[in-house]
Structure formats: structure tokens, C-alpha cells
Motif scaffolding. Structure first.
Motif, short mmCIF file in Angstrom:
data_model
loop_
_atom_site.label_atom_id
_atom_site.label_comp_id
_atom_site.label_asym_id
_atom_site.label_seq_id
_atom_site.Cartn_x
_atom_site.Cartn_y
_atom_site.Cartn_z
N ALA A 128 24.48 55.22 40.09
CA ALA A 128 24.73 56.38 41.04
C ALA A 128 25.51 57.43 40.01
O ALA A 128 25.54 58.49 40.52
CB ALA A 128 25.55 55.92 42.14
N CYS A 129 25.66 57.07 38.64
CA CYS A 129 26.49 57.92 37.86
C CYS A 129 25.72 58.57 36.91
O CYS A 129 24.95 57.95 36.19
CB CYS A 129 27.86 56.94 37.38
N ASP A 130 26.21 59.85 36.59
CA ASP A 130 25.61 60.49 35.34
C ASP A 130 26.44 60.23 33.99
O ASP A 130 26.03 60.56 32.86
CB ASP A 130 25.75 61.91 35.76
N PHE A 131 27.55 59.98 34.21
CA PHE A 131 28.50 59.64 33.15
C PHE A 131 29.62 58.91 33.51
O PHE A 131 30.42 58.88 34.49
CB PHE A 131 29.27 61.10 32.75
N ILE A 132 29.92 57.59 32.71
CA ILE A 132 30.92 56.68 33.16
C ILE A 132 31.83 56.59 31.89
O ILE A 132 31.54 56.36 30.57
CB ILE A 132 30.19 55.52 33.33
N ALA A 133 33.14 56.60 32.16
CA ALA A 133 34.25 56.55 31.12
C ALA A 133 35.13 55.14 31.35
O ALA A 133 35.41 54.78 32.74
CB ALA A 133 35.19 57.65 31.31
N VAL A 134 35.08 54.38 30.45
CA VAL A 134 35.85 53.14 30.72
C VAL A 134 37.09 53.12 30.04
O VAL A 134 37.27 53.48 29.01
CB VAL A 134 34.92 51.84 29.98
N ILE A 135 38.02 52.98 30.89
CA ILE A 135 39.45 52.73 30.32
C ILE A 135 39.75 51.30 29.93
O ILE A 135 39.68 50.39 30.91
CB ILE A 135 40.56 53.36 31.28
N ALA A 136 39.95 51.16 28.68
CA ALA A 136 40.06 49.66 28.29
C ALA A 136 41.36 49.52 27.31
O ALA A 136 41.91 50.34 27.02
CB ALA A 136 38.92 49.39 27.20
N CYS A 137 41.81 48.45 27.47
CA CYS A 137 43.05 47.75 26.67
C CYS A 137 42.69 46.27 26.38
O CYS A 137 42.09 45.88 26.88
CB CYS A 137 44.49 48.07 27.47
N SER A 138 43.81 45.75 25.75
CA SER A 138 43.52 44.32 25.33
C SER A 138 44.09 43.52 26.44
O SER A 138 44.69 44.00 27.38
CB SER A 138 44.63 43.83 24.09
N SER A 139 43.55 42.22 26.53
CA SER A 139 43.88 41.29 27.71
C SER A 139 45.52 41.14 27.56
O SER A 139 46.01 41.04 28.86
CB SER A 139 43.14 39.96 27.74
N ALA A 140 46.11 41.26 26.43
CA ALA A 140 47.64 40.83 26.44
C ALA A 140 48.22 41.96 27.06
O ALA A 140 49.12 41.91 27.75
CB ALA A 140 47.97 40.68 25.24
N LYS A 141 47.63 43.03 26.79
CA LYS A 141 48.28 44.52 27.59
C LYS A 141 48.22 44.41 29.03
O LYS A 141 49.04 44.69 29.68
CB LYS A 141 47.67 45.62 26.81
N GLN A 142 46.90 43.94 29.32
CA GLN A 142 46.63 43.91 30.82
C GLN A 142 47.79 43.05 31.29
O GLN A 142 48.30 43.15 32.45
CB GLN A 142 45.50 43.45 31.26
N LEU A 143 47.77 41.65 30.80
CA LEU A 143 48.97 40.74 31.42
C LEU A 143 50.29 41.38 31.41
O LEU A 143 50.97 40.90 32.46
CB LEU A 143 48.78 39.28 30.25
N GLN A 144 50.65 41.95 30.34
CA GLN A 144 51.92 42.34 30.27
C GLN A 144 52.34 43.61 31.26
O GLN A 144 53.36 43.31 31.87
CB GLN A 144 52.28 42.98 29.00
N ARG A 145 51.47 44.42 31.61
CA ARG A 145 51.62 45.34 32.71
C ARG A 145 51.44 44.91 34.23
O ARG A 145 52.39 45.15 34.94
CB ARG A 145 50.15 46.39 32.63
N LEU A 146 50.72 43.81 34.36
CA LEU A 146 50.70 43.13 35.84
C LEU A 146 51.77 42.37 35.89
O LEU A 146 52.55 42.43 36.97
CB LEU A 146 49.43 42.17 35.79
#
Length: 202
Positions: A128-146
Motif C-alpha cells: 500500500a506504500c509508495d516509499f518506505i523508510a526503515v529506521i534501523a539499529c543494532s540488536s545490542a542498541k535495541q536491547l539497551q534502549r528497551l
């Protein structure tokens, strides 16, 4: 006449989607916004039909004094994958219906439509999208933030694991915004994205 686009912002949990959207909104012109998480919250809190179905899926005790206990919801859906899938079946069709209706109204008046949709690929909504931006980071950074938000490490790992791998989301995106660094860098990447969208779609 330029195409009026539907733009999606997605990525992994705790990758920085909300922060990116906040900065993007400063630079982006002639735009209407949709927040899938906010839509889910409104349905869970405000739709009696959804409240009843949610209680059936997750069991008694998820609504305390008429309010949803979100900690209980997280605990139950990530400890029992079947419940998570069942809850998604309750919520996803309703979210998509609201999203599509808002997108149609936005396009009818010539405004860009930007949707913050965390589970875009998992739900199969990318078509359904014309343009998709994925905001990404490392799994270690995800874990740290959570964990910095008070989520225990074991639950945080489960929350990361149930999503499509970050590498796959990045592979399928039109644009990847890598967000392992400082907020200043994310702001600059939002400006670059906005410049591109403003130039190509007006």
C-alpha cells in the motif's frame, strides 16, 4: 501532475521510529500523519468491541478498573505466541481500515500521507506504500534502549525476536536510516529524507 504518495516509516522495536518521525515532521511540507501505535491504543481503550475481544484473547485481568494494563498485555502476548497472533487478528484489520480511509482522504486533497507503522512488513502492508523508510539499529542498541525503559532483558529479547529480522526490513526498504548514533545525526537524516520527499512529491 505529481503523484501524491503514501509514505511508511517502519523498523525494529526501539530503533527510533518515533524520534525520526518527530524530526521529519519539522521539515516535511503538505503532509498528513498516521500513527499505528496510537491507533491501536485508541481501539484498545475506546472500542467496546475491541475491549471484549481483547479480554477473550488475553484473559481476565488485562483491564483493571476499566483501563488496559499494558504491562500485563506485553507479558501475556510475548509468553504465548498464539495469543499475540490472535490479538493481531483482532487489531490489524481495524488499523488497516482506518489507515486506508485516512490515506484516501489525504490524497483527495493533495497532501502527502506518512504512516508510522512498526509492523508494516509483518502485517504484509508494504504494497500500500509508495516509499518506505526503515529506521534501523543494532540488536545490542535495541536491547539497551528497551532495558533503559524498564523492560527486563528476557522480555526485551523476546520482543526483538518476534519481529522480522532488521536485515530483511533493510533489504526491502527504499531508504535505510541507521540510528545507532547521536540524536543530531538522526535529525540530519530526517532533513535529507524530507528534502527528497518534498522534491519528488511536492
Amino acid at each position: 501532475m505529481r503523484t501524491v504518495p503514501t509514505v511508511a516509516i517502519t523498523g525494529g522495536i526501539a530503533s527510533g521510529k518515533t524520534s525520526f518521525c518527530r524530526h521529519l515532521s519539522v521539515f516535511l511540507e503538505n503532509t498528513e500523519w498516521f500513527d499505528a501505535d496510537a491507533c491501536v491504543s485508541r481501539l484498545l481503550d475506546g472500542s467496546e468491541e475491541v475491549r471484549v475481544e481483547t479480554a477473550k484473547v488475553l484473559g481476565k485481568g488485562v483491564y483493571v478498573g476499566g483501563k488496559l494494563d499494558r504491562a500485563q498485555v506485553r507479558s501475556r502476548i510475548f509468553s504465548d505466541p498464539r495469543r499475540r497472533v490472535q490479538l493481531e487478528r483482532v487489531l490489524h484489520p481495524r488499523v488497516r481500515k482506518i489507515w486506508m480511509a485516512q490515506a484516501v482522504r489525504s490524497k483527495a486533497v493533495g497532501r502527502k500521507f506518512v504512516a508510522d507503522v512498526p509492523l508494516l512488513y509483518e502485517a504484509g502492508w508494504e504494497t500500500a506504500c509508495d516509499f518506505i523508510a526503515v529506521i534501523a539499529c543494532s540488536s545490542a542498541k535495541q536491547l539497551q534502549r528497551l532495558t533503559s525503559r524498564g523492560v527486563c532483558e528476557s522480555l526485551a529479547r523476546k520482543m526483538i525476536a518476534v519481529q522480522l529480522p532488521m536485515e530483511e526490513k533493510m533489504r526491502r526498504a527504499h531508504e535505510v536510516v541507521w540510528n545507532n548514533g547521536p540524536l543530531q545525526l538522526l535529525t540530519e537524516q530526517a532533513r535529507i529524507t524530507a528534502d527528497y520527499l518534498n522534491e519528488h512529491y511536492g
